[in-house]
Write an enzyme that holds these catalytic residues in place. Structure first.
Site: not given
Ligand code: DX5
Ligand code: ZN
Length: 221
Positions: A139, A10, A177, A68, A70, A39, A37, A35
């Protein structure tokens, strides 16, 4: 030969002043996907990146981009992310009142479709859609930030989902994840996870990206 598992680093924990170089390092270390993310500050408390960064990653690597979402109303942005280069679009059950239509729309855009859910959401909520997905993202932290602690209580859900998929959609993959590191990865693999997302364990490893990825791989058979 099919690899028994995949790594999807990620980029949320990457150094964005050197994003292209960090992606190249992870690729050389054996990353399979990246990956990304997304948000929005509404569905999750944090704001991260948009299609612009996906497009920048696409120019840096030929590996699949595992996006992903969110965000609220993900259906509004599906085309933007596919045009930016997403290879997989994963949406949350909590944000998709018409999940069957959203998954169909992702497929119609020529993209793989994933479904995911917050740790507190029951597997029963996603069960009606498991026939229509290419992957299920489990998750193991509350979505929103990298660097959080792994939630071991979600581990039984991995086996529960694998058992359902084996019956109805055996080609679908399970991705895990959140909080994945050298101490937590093996239990998720043992229960049926096949794709491992990690941000901090890879990009913040004190010995660098290559060692970070290696430290995860070392824990798997
Ligand atoms: C959290 C994300 C993850 C995050 C994982 O909301 O969906 O993908 O980047 O980070 P680590 O591996 O540091 O927990
Ligand atoms: Zn993620």
């Amino acid at each position: 030969m099919k690899k028994p598992y995949l790594f999807s680093p990620s980029i949320l924990s990457a150094d964005f002043t050197q994003l292209g170089d960090q992606i190249k390092q992870a690729e050389e270390a054996g990353a399979d996907w990246f990956h990304i993310d997304i948000m929005d500050g509404h569905f999750v408390p944090n704001i991260s990146m948009g299609p612009f960064i996906v497009e920048a990653c696409k120019r840096t690597t030929d590996l699949p981009l595992d996006v992903h979402l969110m965000i609220e109303k993900p259906e509004v942005y599906l085309e933007d992310f596919v045009n930016a280069g997403a290879g997989v679009l994963t949406v949350h059950i909590e944000t998709c009142p018409e999940m069957d239509i959203t998954l169909q729309n992702i497929h119609n855009l020529g993209c793989k479709a994933g479904i995911t859910f917050k740790p507190a959401t029951e597997v029963n909520k996603i069960k009606p859609y498991l026939n229509d997905v290419d992957l299920v993202l489990v998750m193991s932290v509350n979505p929103g930030f990298s660097g959080q602690s792994f939630m071991p209580e979600v581990v039984p859900k991995i086996r529960q989902i694998r058992n359902i998929l084996d019956e109805i959609n055996p080609d679908a993959l399970i991705e895990v994840d959140g909080g994945i590191n050298s101490k937590t990865i093996r239990q998720t693999f043992d229960q049926g996870a096949e794709i491992f997302v990690a941000a901090s364990a890879i990009f913040n490893h004190p010995l660098g990206i290559q060692k970070g990825l290696q430290s995860l791989r070392d824990m798997l058979p």
